[in-house]
Design a protein around this motif. Structure first.
Motif, PDB file in Angstrom:
ATOM      1  N   ARG A  11       0.837  -1.096  -0.010  1.00  0.00           N
ATOM      2  CA  ARG A  11      -0.106   0.309  -0.042  1.00  0.00           C
ATOM      3  C   ARG A  11       0.912   1.304   0.094  1.00  0.00           C
ATOM      4  NH1 ARG A  11      -4.012   0.638   4.638  1.00  0.00           N
ATOM      5  NH2 ARG A  11      -2.377   1.457   5.933  1.00  0.00           N
ATOM      6  N   GLU A  12       0.568   2.142  -0.683  1.00  0.00           N
ATOM      7  CA  GLU A  12       1.339   3.709  -0.908  1.00  0.00           C
ATOM      8  C   GLU A  12       0.338   4.473  -0.256  1.00  0.00           C
ATOM      9  OE1 GLU A  12       4.163   2.832  -4.792  1.00  0.00           O
ATOM     10  OE2 GLU A  12       2.089   4.224  -4.972  1.00  0.00           O
ATOM     11  N   VAL A  13       1.225   5.546   0.475  1.00  0.00           N
ATOM     12  CA  VAL A  13       0.560   6.882   0.841  1.00  0.00           C
ATOM     13  C   VAL A  13       1.275   8.057   0.423  1.00  0.00           C
ATOM     14  CG1 VAL A  13      -0.027   8.020   3.097  1.00  0.00           C
ATOM     15  CG2 VAL A  13       0.204   5.410   3.220  1.00  0.00           C
ATOM     16  N   TRP A  14       0.634   8.825  -0.150  1.00  0.00           N
ATOM     17  CA  TRP A  14       1.370  10.014  -0.819  1.00  0.00           C
ATOM     18  C   TRP A  14       1.333  11.136   0.407  1.00  0.00           C
ATOM     19  CZ3 TRP A  14       3.688   9.570  -5.560  1.00  0.00           C
ATOM     20  CH2 TRP A  14       3.479   8.641  -6.014  1.00  0.00           C
ATOM     21  N   VAL A  15       2.341  11.572   0.515  1.00  0.00           N
ATOM     22  CA  VAL A  15       2.625  12.527   1.457  1.00  0.00           C
ATOM     23  C   VAL A  15       2.795  13.943   0.898  1.00  0.00           C
ATOM     24  CG1 VAL A  15       4.068  13.179   3.705  1.00  0.00           C
ATOM     25  CG2 VAL A  15       3.292  10.919   3.039  1.00  0.00           C
ATOM     26  N   PRO A  16       2.378  14.955   1.529  1.00  0.00           N
ATOM     27  CA  PRO A  16       2.607  16.389   0.755  1.00  0.00           C
ATOM     28  C   PRO A  16       4.228  16.781   1.067  1.00  0.00           C
ATOM     29  CG  PRO A  16       0.974  16.691   2.130  1.00  0.00           C
ATOM     30  CD  PRO A  16       1.390  15.309   2.326  1.00  0.00           C
ATOM     31  N   SER A  38      10.555   7.350  -0.451  1.00  0.00           N
ATOM     32  CA  SER A  38      11.201   7.966  -1.349  1.00  0.00           C
ATOM     33  C   SER A  38      10.617   9.588  -1.715  1.00  0.00           C
ATOM     34  CB  SER A  38      11.409   6.996  -2.702  1.00  0.00           C
ATOM     35  OG  SER A  38      10.111   6.851  -3.237  1.00  0.00           O
ATOM     36  N   SER A  39      11.380  10.386  -2.277  1.00  0.00           N
ATOM     37  CA  SER A  39      11.144  11.732  -2.643  1.00  0.00           C
ATOM     38  C   SER A  39      10.707  11.755  -3.989  1.00  0.00           C
ATOM     39  CB  SER A  39      12.133  12.552  -2.138  1.00  0.00           C
ATOM     40  OG  SER A  39      13.181  12.388  -2.741  1.00  0.00           O
ATOM     41  N   GLN A  40       9.783  12.190  -4.397  1.00  0.00           N
ATOM     42  CA  GLN A  40       9.269  12.477  -5.992  1.00  0.00           C
ATOM     43  C   GLN A  40       9.714  13.910  -6.227  1.00  0.00           C
ATOM     44  OE1 GLN A  40       7.609   9.911  -7.627  1.00  0.00           O
ATOM     45  NE2 GLN A  40       8.510   8.378  -6.146  1.00  0.00           N
ATOM     46  N   GLY A  41      10.005  14.038  -7.522  1.00  0.00           N
ATOM     47  CA  GLY A  41      10.177  15.443  -7.970  1.00  0.00           C
ATOM     48  C   GLY A  41       9.765  15.416  -9.368  1.00  0.00           C
ATOM     49  N   ALA A  42       9.646  16.604 -10.034  1.00  0.00           N
ATOM     50  CA  ALA A  42       9.143  16.835 -11.429  1.00  0.00           C
ATOM     51  C   ALA A  42      10.138  15.865 -12.547  1.00  0.00           C
ATOM     52  CB  ALA A  42       9.538  18.232 -11.798  1.00  0.00           C
ATOM     53  N   PHE A  43      11.101  15.524 -12.104  1.00  0.00           N
ATOM     54  CA  PHE A  43      12.021  14.848 -12.886  1.00  0.00           C
ATOM     55  C   PHE A  43      12.204  13.280 -12.269  1.00  0.00           C
ATOM     56  CE2 PHE A  43      13.373  19.354 -13.675  1.00  0.00           C
ATOM     57  CZ  PHE A  43      12.991  19.162 -15.023  1.00  0.00           C
ATOM     58  N   GLY A  44      11.097  12.828 -11.652  1.00  0.00           N
ATOM     59  CA  GLY A  44      11.422  11.488 -11.163  1.00  0.00           C
ATOM     60  C   GLY A  44      11.568  11.209  -9.899  1.00  0.00           C
ATOM     61  N   ALA A  45      11.843  10.128  -9.322  1.00  0.00           N
ATOM     62  CA  ALA A  45      11.845   9.481  -7.956  1.00  0.00           C
ATOM     63  C   ALA A  45      13.276   9.613  -7.423  1.00  0.00           C
ATOM     64  CB  ALA A  45      11.171   8.249  -7.761  1.00  0.00           C
ATOM     65  N   ALA A  46      13.668   9.722  -6.258  1.00  0.00           N
ATOM     66  CA  ALA A  46      14.992   9.520  -5.676  1.00  0.00           C
ATOM     67  C   ALA A  46      15.081   8.253  -5.161  1.00  0.00           C
ATOM     68  CB  ALA A  46      15.242  10.450  -4.566  1.00  0.00           C
ATOM     69  N   SER A  47      16.140   7.990  -4.534  1.00  0.00           N
ATOM     70  CA  SER A  47      16.488   6.427  -3.972  1.00  0.00           C
ATOM     71  C   SER A  47      15.279   6.352  -3.114  1.00  0.00           C
ATOM     72  CB  SER A  47      17.645   6.374  -3.705  1.00  0.00           C
ATOM     73  OG  SER A  47      18.528   6.442  -4.659  1.00  0.00           O
ATOM     74  N   THR A  48      15.104   4.964  -2.829  1.00  0.00           N
ATOM     75  CA  THR A  48      14.043   4.564  -1.797  1.00  0.00           C
ATOM     76  C   THR A  48      14.879   4.128  -0.540  1.00  0.00           C
ATOM     77  OG1 THR A  48      12.563   3.712  -3.324  1.00  0.00           O
ATOM     78  CG2 THR A  48      12.364   2.933  -1.158  1.00  0.00           C
TER      79      THR A  48
END
Length: 131
Positions: A11-16, A38-48
Protein backbone atom coordinates in the motif's frame (compact mmCIF):
# COMPACT_ATOMS: atom_id res chain seq x y z
CA UNK A 1 5.71 8.63 -0.86
CA UNK A 2 5.68 6.00 1.90
CA UNK A 3 5.20 2.34 1.09
CA UNK A 4 4.08 -0.36 3.55
CA UNK A 5 4.42 -3.99 2.58
CA UNK A 6 3.31 -7.16 4.34
CA UNK A 7 3.22 -10.58 2.74
CA UNK A 8 2.00 -10.19 -0.81
CA UNK A 9 0.19 -6.82 -0.52
CA UNK A 10 1.60 -3.36 -0.76
CA UNK A 11 0.00 0.00 0.00
CA UNK A 12 1.25 3.48 -0.82
CA UNK A 13 0.56 6.72 1.00
CA UNK A 14 1.21 10.02 -0.78
CA UNK A 15 2.57 12.65 1.61
CA UNK A 16 2.77 16.40 0.79
CA UNK A 17 6.30 17.68 0.10
CA UNK A 18 6.31 19.92 3.19
CA UNK A 19 5.48 17.01 5.55
CA UNK A 20 8.25 15.11 7.32
CA UNK A 21 6.15 12.38 8.94
CA UNK A 22 3.13 10.20 8.24
CA UNK A 23 1.01 7.93 10.43
CA UNK A 24 -0.12 4.79 8.60
CA UNK A 25 -3.34 3.43 10.10
CA UNK A 26 -5.60 0.41 9.64
CA UNK A 27 -2.76 -1.99 10.48
CA UNK A 28 -3.41 -5.34 12.16
CA UNK A 29 -2.27 -5.69 15.79
CA UNK A 30 0.51 -8.24 16.26
CA UNK A 31 1.66 -7.98 12.62
CA UNK A 32 5.00 -6.71 11.32
CA UNK A 33 5.22 -4.21 8.49
CA UNK A 34 8.10 -3.11 6.25
CA UNK A 35 8.26 0.55 5.25
CA UNK A 36 10.16 2.51 2.63
CA UNK A 37 10.24 6.21 1.76
CA UNK A 38 11.27 7.95 -1.45
CA UNK A 39 10.95 11.53 -2.62
CA UNK A 40 9.24 12.37 -5.90
CA UNK A 41 10.15 15.39 -7.99
CA UNK A 42 9.26 16.84 -11.37
CA UNK A 43 11.97 14.73 -13.01
CA UNK A 44 11.32 11.42 -11.22
CA UNK A 45 11.90 9.62 -7.94
CA UNK A 46 14.95 9.63 -5.68
CA UNK A 47 16.37 6.49 -4.13
CA UNK A 48 14.11 4.56 -1.77
CA UNK A 49 15.13 4.28 1.87
CA UNK A 50 13.89 1.96 4.61
CA UNK A 51 14.15 2.17 8.41
CA UNK A 52 15.83 -1.26 8.24
CA UNK A 53 13.91 -3.56 10.57
CA UNK A 54 10.16 -4.14 10.21
CA UNK A 55 7.85 -2.26 12.59
CA UNK A 56 5.45 -4.36 14.66
CA UNK A 57 2.07 -3.17 15.87
CA UNK A 58 1.64 -4.32 19.49
CA UNK A 59 -0.92 -7.08 20.13
CA UNK A 60 -4.34 -6.00 21.39
CA UNK A 61 -7.29 -7.63 23.08
CA UNK A 62 -9.37 -9.91 20.84
CA UNK A 63 -11.90 -8.35 18.47
CA UNK A 64 -15.52 -8.15 19.58
CA UNK A 65 -17.43 -11.37 18.99
CA UNK A 66 -20.47 -11.71 16.81
CA UNK A 67 -23.42 -12.44 19.15
CA UNK A 68 -23.81 -16.19 19.71
CA UNK A 69 -26.73 -18.11 18.26
CA UNK A 70 -28.66 -20.99 19.79
CA UNK A 71 -28.14 -23.88 17.41
CA UNK A 72 -29.78 -26.71 19.33
CA UNK A 73 -32.08 -27.06 22.29
CA UNK A 74 -32.75 -30.39 23.96
CA UNK A 75 -33.88 -31.76 27.29
CA UNK A 76 -31.55 -30.15 29.82
CA UNK A 77 -29.08 -28.77 27.24
CA UNK A 78 -28.57 -25.84 24.87
CA UNK A 79 -25.82 -25.49 22.26
CA UNK A 80 -24.51 -22.01 21.50
CA UNK A 81 -22.45 -21.34 18.39
CA UNK A 82 -20.38 -18.32 17.32
CA UNK A 83 -17.73 -17.63 14.69
CA UNK A 84 -14.17 -17.35 15.86
CA UNK A 85 -13.10 -13.69 15.76
CA UNK A 86 -9.69 -12.10 15.11
CA UNK A 87 -7.21 -12.60 17.92
CA UNK A 88 -5.39 -9.30 17.10
CA UNK A 89 -1.95 -10.79 17.55
CA UNK A 90 -2.58 -12.23 21.01
CA UNK A 91 -3.32 -15.97 21.38
CA UNK A 92 -6.89 -16.77 22.38
CA UNK A 93 -6.89 -18.85 25.57
CA UNK A 94 -10.57 -19.65 26.07
CA UNK A 95 -14.07 -18.20 25.94
CA UNK A 96 -15.91 -17.22 29.11
CA UNK A 97 -19.60 -18.19 29.01
CA UNK A 98 -22.15 -17.05 31.60
CA UNK A 99 -25.73 -18.31 31.81
CA UNK A 100 -28.62 -17.69 34.17
CA UNK A 101 -32.38 -17.92 34.49
CA UNK A 102 -32.26 -14.24 35.53
CA UNK A 103 -32.35 -11.85 32.50
CA UNK A 104 -30.13 -9.39 34.42
CA UNK A 105 -27.54 -12.17 34.92
CA UNK A 106 -27.33 -11.15 38.61
CA UNK A 107 -26.88 -14.78 39.64
CA UNK A 108 -25.17 -16.64 36.83
CA UNK A 109 -23.22 -19.82 36.28
CA UNK A 110 -19.87 -19.52 34.53
CA UNK A 111 -17.84 -21.89 32.41
CA UNK A 112 -14.61 -21.50 30.47
CA UNK A 113 -14.73 -23.01 26.99
CA UNK A 114 -11.19 -24.07 25.99
CA UNK A 115 -10.06 -23.30 22.48
CA UNK A 116 -9.57 -26.57 20.57
CA UNK A 117 -6.22 -26.84 18.80
CA UNK A 118 -8.00 -28.11 15.67
CA UNK A 119 -9.44 -24.67 14.86
CA UNK A 120 -7.35 -23.26 12.02
CA UNK A 121 -9.64 -20.95 10.06
CA UNK A 122 -10.93 -17.70 11.62
CA UNK A 123 -14.47 -18.18 10.28
CA UNK A 124 -14.87 -21.67 11.75
CA UNK A 125 -17.67 -21.88 14.29
CA UNK A 126 -17.04 -22.86 17.88
CA UNK A 127 -19.64 -24.97 19.68
CA UNK A 128 -20.23 -24.54 23.40
CA UNK A 129 -22.69 -27.06 24.82
CA UNK A 130 -24.27 -25.88 28.05
CA UNK A 131 -25.25 -28.77 30.28
Amino acid sequence: RATAQVGSWQREVWVPAEAREVMVGDLQPGCSYNFSVSSQGAFGAASTFSPGAPATCPPARPAELVPPMVEAEGPGAVTLVWPLGRNNGSPLLHFHVRYSEDPDMAQAYEIAVPLPSRIKHPTEKLYAPLL
